[in-house]
Design an enzyme around this catalytic site. Structure first.
Site, short mmCIF file in Angstrom:
data_model
loop_
_atom_site.label_atom_id
_atom_site.label_comp_id
_atom_site.label_asym_id
_atom_site.label_seq_id
_atom_site.Cartn_x
_atom_site.Cartn_y
_atom_site.Cartn_z
CB SER A 165 30.32 54.93 46.23
OG SER A 165 31.40 54.03 46.28
CE LYS A 200 35.10 38.78 44.07
NZ LYS A 200 33.93 39.57 44.48
CE1 TYR A 233 38.45 40.08 43.45
CE2 TYR A 233 38.94 38.79 41.49
CZ TYR A 233 38.15 39.69 42.15
OH TYR A 233 37.03 40.21 41.54
CB SER A 290 31.13 35.68 42.30
OG SER A 290 32.26 34.86 42.25
N1 LIG Z 1 36.23 45.44 37.80
C1 LIG Z 1 36.40 44.22 37.38
O1 LIG Z 1 37.08 43.97 36.38
C2 LIG Z 1 35.73 43.07 38.10
C3 LIG Z 1 35.78 41.81 37.50
C4 LIG Z 1 35.14 40.75 38.13
C5 LIG Z 1 34.51 40.93 39.34
N2 LIG Z 1 34.50 42.18 39.92
C6 LIG Z 1 33.81 42.30 41.21
O2 LIG Z 1 32.80 43.28 41.10
C7 LIG Z 1 32.54 43.81 42.41
C8 LIG Z 1 32.43 45.33 42.30
O3 LIG Z 1 33.68 45.85 41.93
P1 LIG Z 1 33.84 47.08 40.93
O4 LIG Z 1 34.67 46.61 39.81
O5 LIG Z 1 32.53 47.71 40.66
O6 LIG Z 1 34.79 48.02 41.82
P2 LIG Z 1 34.62 49.50 42.39
O7 LIG Z 1 34.25 50.43 41.28
O8 LIG Z 1 35.88 49.75 43.15
O9 LIG Z 1 33.40 49.40 43.40
C9 LIG Z 1 33.52 48.76 44.65
C10 LIG Z 1 32.41 49.24 45.57
O10 LIG Z 1 32.50 48.52 46.80
C11 LIG Z 1 32.63 49.46 47.88
N3 LIG Z 1 33.51 48.88 48.89
C12 LIG Z 1 34.81 48.53 48.75
N4 LIG Z 1 35.27 48.00 49.90
C13 LIG Z 1 34.25 48.03 50.78
C14 LIG Z 1 34.10 47.64 52.12
N5 LIG Z 1 35.11 47.12 52.85
N6 LIG Z 1 32.88 47.79 52.71
C15 LIG Z 1 31.85 48.30 52.02
N7 LIG Z 1 31.93 48.73 50.75
C16 LIG Z 1 33.12 48.59 50.13
C17 LIG Z 1 33.14 50.76 47.27
O11 LIG Z 1 32.59 51.85 47.98
P3 LIG Z 1 33.39 52.91 48.91
O12 LIG Z 1 34.84 52.90 48.46
O13 LIG Z 1 32.68 54.20 48.60
O14 LIG Z 1 33.16 52.43 50.29
C18 LIG Z 1 32.50 50.71 45.87
O15 LIG Z 1 31.21 51.25 45.89
C19 LIG Z 1 33.67 43.32 43.30
O16 LIG Z 1 33.19 42.30 44.12
C20 LIG Z 1 34.71 42.79 42.33
O17 LIG Z 1 35.44 41.74 42.90
C21 LIG Z 1 35.09 43.25 39.32
#
Ligand SMILES: NC(=O)c1ccc[n+]([C@@H]2O[C@H](COP(=O)([O-])OP(=O)(O)OC[C@H]3O[C@@H](n4cnc5c(N)ncnc54)[C@H](OP(=O)(O)O)[C@@H]3O)[C@@H](O)[C@H]2O)c1
Length: 270
Positions: free
Chosen positions: A15, A151, A147, A133
């Site tokens: 989403s 990971k 966190y 990750s």
């Molecule tokens: N943003 C960063 O700086 C960053 C850096 C390194 C790694 N990451 C990793 O990238 C991945 C994606 O994160 P993002 O940055 O794209 O964040 P995001 O925009 O918040 O997206 C997270 C997605 O995961 C879904 N989600 C959250 N909790 C869930 C649950 N319990 N069950 C099923 N779906 C769930 C949310 O959907 P709904 O809320 O609609 O359910 C949303 O679609 C994560 O694993 C994060 O650790 C992010």
């Protein structure tokens, strides 16, 4: 070869952020894509991106979503697991319940999705599972310990899966992004009030928030996704972005104590 693993893809957490970008890229590439959100319902699917409900912390919703796709499509070729949950605070201030909550999403939740999809992939003797990750999965961060630990655990899990299914035709890979501008901080929990570590924790959290707000759009992961998709034998991991790739190389080359010194300087404050 295009569609090496089949034309049906499931993107868990589609989403927003990384998942949304991956789902859109797969759609543009001709895949039939199912994306998930905890807020979706089964009746709002279109022919393009079919959004269905799934919460990785609720096993019944995983089963329901996987069964739904298998009934409609007969198989799943590509699975991308994106959900992540963050908690910032000193380890000393973190309860076991709070720590478990992070692992419930970032580790057990992803493991459960893999375990529901894997038997079908093994039966069809092909499939690709990509777990999202983080750079925090190979560099431990102060005040983001749960966190980071979750990971690291996800990285180890994915490496073990790869070896366990190495004779089955199913492949696993990790994508390790650094800071990106997404909705990730929306559900982020910060525990620094009344803490003896407050000043240092706030310093670390403020740096992380600033880096994410100034970070690139999540589309940066697509380069690595493309790379993994086209490989007959996909790599174990792909770090996202040149700067983070450099950090990965330096971590391997430099003495561990020096890396620790730099991280403390960056995140630990005084
Ligand atoms: N943003 C960063 O700086 C960053 C850096 C390194 C790694 N990451 C990793 O990238 C991945 C994606 O994160 P993002 O940055 O794209 O964040 P995001 O925009 O918040 O997206 C997270 C997605 O995961 C879904 N989600 C959250 N909790 C869930 C649950 N319990 N069950 C099923 N779906 C769930 C949310 O959907 P709904 O809320 O609609 O359910 C949303 O679609 C994560 O694993 C994060 O650790 C992010």
């Amino acid at each position: 070869m295009k569609f090496r693993y089949g034309k049906v893809a499931l993107v868990v957490g589609a989403s927003s952020g990384v998942g949304k970008e991956c789902a859109n890229y797969l759609l543009e590439s001709g895949y039939k894509v199912y994306g998930t959100s905890r807020k979706a319902t089964f009746d709002n699917s279109s022919n393009m991106l079919s959004m269905i409900p799934l919460d990785v912390t609720d096993e019944s919703t995983i089963k329901e979503a996987v069964d739904y796709i298998l009934e409609k499509e007969g198989g799943i070729g590509v699975l991308i697991n994106c959900p992540g949950y963050g908690l910032a605070g000193a380890i000393e201030d973190t309860s076991i319940e709070e720590a478990k909550r992070v692992f419930d999403t970032n580790f057990f939740g992803i493991m459960n999705v893999c375990n529901f999809v894997l038997p079908h992939m093994r039966r069809q003797r092909k499939g690709l599972i990509i777990n999202i990750s983080s750079v925090a999965g190979f560099i431990s961060l102060p005040f983001q310990s749960m966190y980071s630990a979750s990971k690291y655990a996800l990285e180890s899990l994915t490496e073990s899966y790869r070896m366990e299914v190495s004779n089955s035709g199913v492949k696993f890979s990790l994508i390790e992004p650094g800071d990106m501008k997404t909705n990730f901080l929306r559900e982020y929990v910060i525990k620094s009030e009344n803490s003896d570590y407050k000043e240092r924790c706030d310093h670390a959290v403020n740096k992380m928030i600033k880096d994410e707000q100034n970070g690139p759009e999540p589309r940066v992961v697509i380069k690595e996704l493309k790379h993994i998709l086209k490989k007959k034998n996909p790599p174990i991991r792909r770090i996202v972005g040149l700067d983070y790739k450099m950090i990965g190389i330096l971590k391997k080359l430099l003495p561990a104590k020096f890396v620790e010194f730099v991280i403390i300087k960056m995140y630990g404050g005084n």
